[in-house]
Design an enzyme around this catalytic site. Sequence first.
Site, short mmCIF file in Angstrom:
data_model
loop_
_atom_site.label_atom_id
_atom_site.label_comp_id
_atom_site.label_asym_id
_atom_site.label_seq_id
_atom_site.Cartn_x
_atom_site.Cartn_y
_atom_site.Cartn_z
N ARG A 185 5.48 2.12 -1.78
CA ARG A 185 5.41 1.09 -0.75
C ARG A 185 6.47 1.39 0.29
NH1 ARG A 185 1.06 0.26 -2.30
NH2 ARG A 185 0.14 -1.69 -3.07
N GLU A 215 3.02 -1.77 7.81
CA GLU A 215 1.72 -1.16 8.13
C GLU A 215 0.80 -2.17 8.83
OE1 GLU A 215 -0.01 0.32 4.51
OE2 GLU A 215 1.82 1.44 4.04
N HIS A 234 -1.73 5.63 4.57
CA HIS A 234 -1.91 5.00 3.25
C HIS A 234 -3.20 5.49 2.57
CE1 HIS A 234 -0.53 1.26 0.82
NE2 HIS A 234 -1.10 2.15 0.03
C1 DGY Z 1 -2.39 0.55 -4.51
O1 DGY Z 1 -3.40 0.49 -5.21
O2 DGY Z 1 -1.43 -0.19 -4.66
C2 DGY Z 1 -2.39 1.59 -3.46
O3 DGY Z 1 -1.34 1.51 -2.61
C3 DGY Z 1 -3.72 1.56 -2.73
O4 DGY Z 1 -4.08 2.85 -2.52
#
Ligand code: DGY
Length: 320
Positions: free
Chosen positions: A238, A267, A285
Amino acid sequence: MLAPMARVVVSSVLAVDLGPLLPAGTAVIAPGRGSYSRAELLATLAEADALICLLTDRVDSELLAHAPRLRVVANHAVGVDNIDLEACARRGVMVANTPDVLTDATADLTFALLLAAARRLGEGERLVRSGAWRGWEPTQLLGVPVSGQTLGLVGLGRIGAAVARRARGFDMPICYAAPRPVEGAHELGARHVPLDELLAGSDFVSLHGPLTPETRGLIGARELARMKSTAVLINTARGACVDEDALADALTAGRLFAAGLDVFAAEPALSPRLVACDRAVLLPHLGSATHRARARMAELCAAAVTDVLAGRSPTHRVGP
Ligand code: DGY
């Protein structure tokens, strides 16, 4: 009297059609294309029994207040930092996520970013496309080696462990930082070390943990200063785990060789300073973005909703 039809709100078009995956007679409310805006989503929830949402949907008290009948939130992601788990628990709304099915896709992408950042693929691609490339040169776009270099994993859960398995193919010594030793780490050849030791000793540092109050800003100026100037930072977890300004400072000053980022703090907004860094490889992402992973994520969401509508607890339930 007939039982009322269950209503499932899906906040976005997903990779597969959910209709056939949900119990017969379920009403699916979803946008024709793209995703619902926040206002549209709130407006659809009054009669909803279930919500299938994205990591970009904030599930908070405001949303829950618009959804008095809601029994389950199935998050089309493994990370659940977009969901107020306490508020859901208080309201008796179950929460489920989509682990495992995206592990390989995300670990593959982590390695793609690691290689791209180490070998300057972003700069190379831009050079070729610009038309300015004048041919092979002995000192052009020299990168740092990958094979045999030390990989430091911050977090050794499912995705971290999958990255470790890939790193073994590159003969990389592996260490990891985690609150406590992880079972099975030894078989991966991964050594448990304090974070500061990992930062100082790794050629590649890759983040693999959830965003929590403890991990927000985990890699800031102090941590970046501990890293080798030849090191590469990779983030597919993240964005908010990294202080982006501090990272831009380190890259601009040449105190870090490169960074590979798939995730950003706000984002889709990007830090203009990071965008200006040639040595930052930036992706939108894409961690779980394969047809297979996204189809399986949608299937897991449908399975979680089906379970709760049938009075069962979902397999991948997450709680506060
Ligand atoms: C998640 O599943 O948390 C990812 O960031 C999505 O690709």
